[in-house]
Design a protein around this motif. Sequence first.
Motif, PDB file in Angstrom:
ATOM      1  N   ARG A 207       0.828  -1.203   0.000  1.00 53.49           N
ATOM      2  CA  ARG A 207       0.000   0.000   0.000  1.00 53.49           C
ATOM      3  C   ARG A 207       0.866   1.258   0.000  1.00 53.49           C
ATOM      4  O   ARG A 207       1.859   1.337   0.708  1.00 53.49           O
ATOM      5  CB  ARG A 207      -0.943  -0.026   1.201  1.00 53.49           C
ATOM      6  N   GLU A 208       0.470   2.221  -0.798  1.00 52.85           N
ATOM      7  CA  GLU A 208       1.266   3.436  -0.979  1.00 52.85           C
ATOM      8  C   GLU A 208       0.810   4.541  -0.040  1.00 52.85           C
ATOM      9  O   GLU A 208      -0.387   4.788   0.129  1.00 52.85           O
ATOM     10  CB  GLU A 208       1.149   3.911  -2.432  1.00 52.85           C
ATOM     11  N   TYR A 209       1.793   5.213   0.553  1.00 55.64           N
ATOM     12  CA  TYR A 209       1.531   6.353   1.431  1.00 55.64           C
ATOM     13  C   TYR A 209       2.388   7.523   0.984  1.00 55.64           C
ATOM     14  O   TYR A 209       3.363   7.350   0.263  1.00 55.64           O
ATOM     15  CB  TYR A 209       1.826   5.990   2.890  1.00 55.64           C
ATOM     16  N   ALA A 210       2.025   8.714   1.448  1.00 58.33           N
ATOM     17  CA  ALA A 210       2.737   9.920   1.030  1.00 58.33           C
ATOM     18  C   ALA A 210       4.102  10.044   1.674  1.00 58.33           C
ATOM     19  O   ALA A 210       5.035  10.576   1.071  1.00 58.33           O
ATOM     20  CB  ALA A 210       1.900  11.164   1.345  1.00 58.33           C
ATOM     21  N   ASN A 211       4.237   9.561   2.910  1.00 55.13           N
ATOM     22  CA  ASN A 211       5.499   9.751   3.614  1.00 55.13           C
ATOM     23  C   ASN A 211       5.624   8.769   4.767  1.00 55.13           C
ATOM     24  O   ASN A 211       4.706   7.995   5.059  1.00 55.13           O
ATOM     25  CB  ASN A 211       5.645  11.199   4.104  1.00 55.13           C
ATOM     26  N   ASN A 212       6.756   8.830   5.436  1.00 57.18           N
ATOM     27  CA  ASN A 212       7.049   7.916   6.540  1.00 57.18           C
ATOM     28  C   ASN A 212       6.072   8.071   7.696  1.00 57.18           C
ATOM     29  O   ASN A 212       5.672   7.091   8.327  1.00 57.18           O
ATOM     30  CB  ASN A 212       8.474   8.176   7.055  1.00 57.18           C
ATOM     31  N   ARG A 213       5.715   9.304   8.005  1.00 60.47           N
ATOM     32  CA  ARG A 213       4.799   9.523   9.125  1.00 60.47           C
ATOM     33  C   ARG A 213       3.453   8.848   8.901  1.00 60.47           C
ATOM     34  O   ARG A 213       2.875   8.261   9.807  1.00 60.47           O
ATOM     35  CB  ARG A 213       4.633  11.028   9.376  1.00 60.47           C
ATOM     36  N   GLU A 214       2.946   8.975   7.675  1.00 58.11           N
ATOM     37  CA  GLU A 214       1.673   8.316   7.377  1.00 58.11           C
ATOM     38  C   GLU A 214       1.793   6.807   7.550  1.00 58.11           C
ATOM     39  O   GLU A 214       0.852   6.149   8.023  1.00 58.11           O
ATOM     40  CB  GLU A 214       1.228   8.638   5.944  1.00 58.11           C
TER      41      GLU A 214
END
Length: 346
Positions: A207-214
Amino acid sequence: ACGGDDDDTTDPGDTTATGTAASTNTTTATATATAEGGAITLYSGRSESLVQPIIDEFEKASGIEVNVKYGNTAELAALLLEEGSKSPADVYFAQDAGALGAVSDAGMLVNLPEEILSQVDAKYRADNGQWIGISGRARVIAYNTEAVPEADVPTSVLDLTAPKWKGKVGWAPTNASFQAFVTGLRALEGEDAAKQWLQDMKANGTREYANNREIVAAVASGEIELGLVNHYYLWGFIKDQGEGFKARNHYTAANDPGSLVNVAGVGILKNAKHEQSARALVEFLLSEQAQKYFADETYEYPLVANVPADAQIKPLSEIDPPDLDLSNLDDLNGTLELLRSTGVLQ
């Protein structure tokens, strides 16, 4: 498009997308210029929220004025290459070693003196002595403590393609640190193996996320069970939300690509107008004061031997990263081409 930076001290809950480069701006300090004449110019691929406080401290301590141009690490490297000998930059502060390697390969950096280089382990500075690491970050697998016992977390990132992890893993393809990891994977495992891993991960429903925090937030909430991130994001969440936060870091096995340790580092431009003042800034970033700042503010690894990392974090000496010259992380374009050809990036 180049990878977004998200290594700053923005609130850990900030889920701003990082695929678009941060806007570039210039902050002019007001300290007195040195006798050498004029201010120095710093191109910083690290964010203003992280870097400016320690630059302010340098100005107070030295009396040297620093004009900072903030922007995306890779875009600033490209700008330096475009500007060439006409660049106004005295110092380049990059989020990752690959960007420093690219600028060094172009013949734009000076050789740093041994008294500076000797402060940092050789594996965290350039073989040719033209850049030096300031702080380190390790790649880890964040895992949900309720869904996955740590003993069940894979010992290699190469095992994340197994059917049992289908749809349960998160990554951030637009993130600069992830792209540096993929560049390292290419160097360590070969182009074909890296391509196959990316294809298999995509086919496995990563699954793709915008950044590490997400990613870390999604792991803790149970939306996913595992996530590929840098080590320090977790600790910002724990600081804000307490020990009950339902995610922890897992370091992969010795020499695994998943345990890559990258650095944020600096180099002095060959055409710097104020090289002595630039050197003073580099020396300050390696001082105990600055090293403690990075350790305390972002939970990064200090790279000067006598400064400890936060006690909660696995010591850098206990991590056995793959044997990789960090300057070889300079082929971002090749990585972007691979990510696009596999459909991981659109």
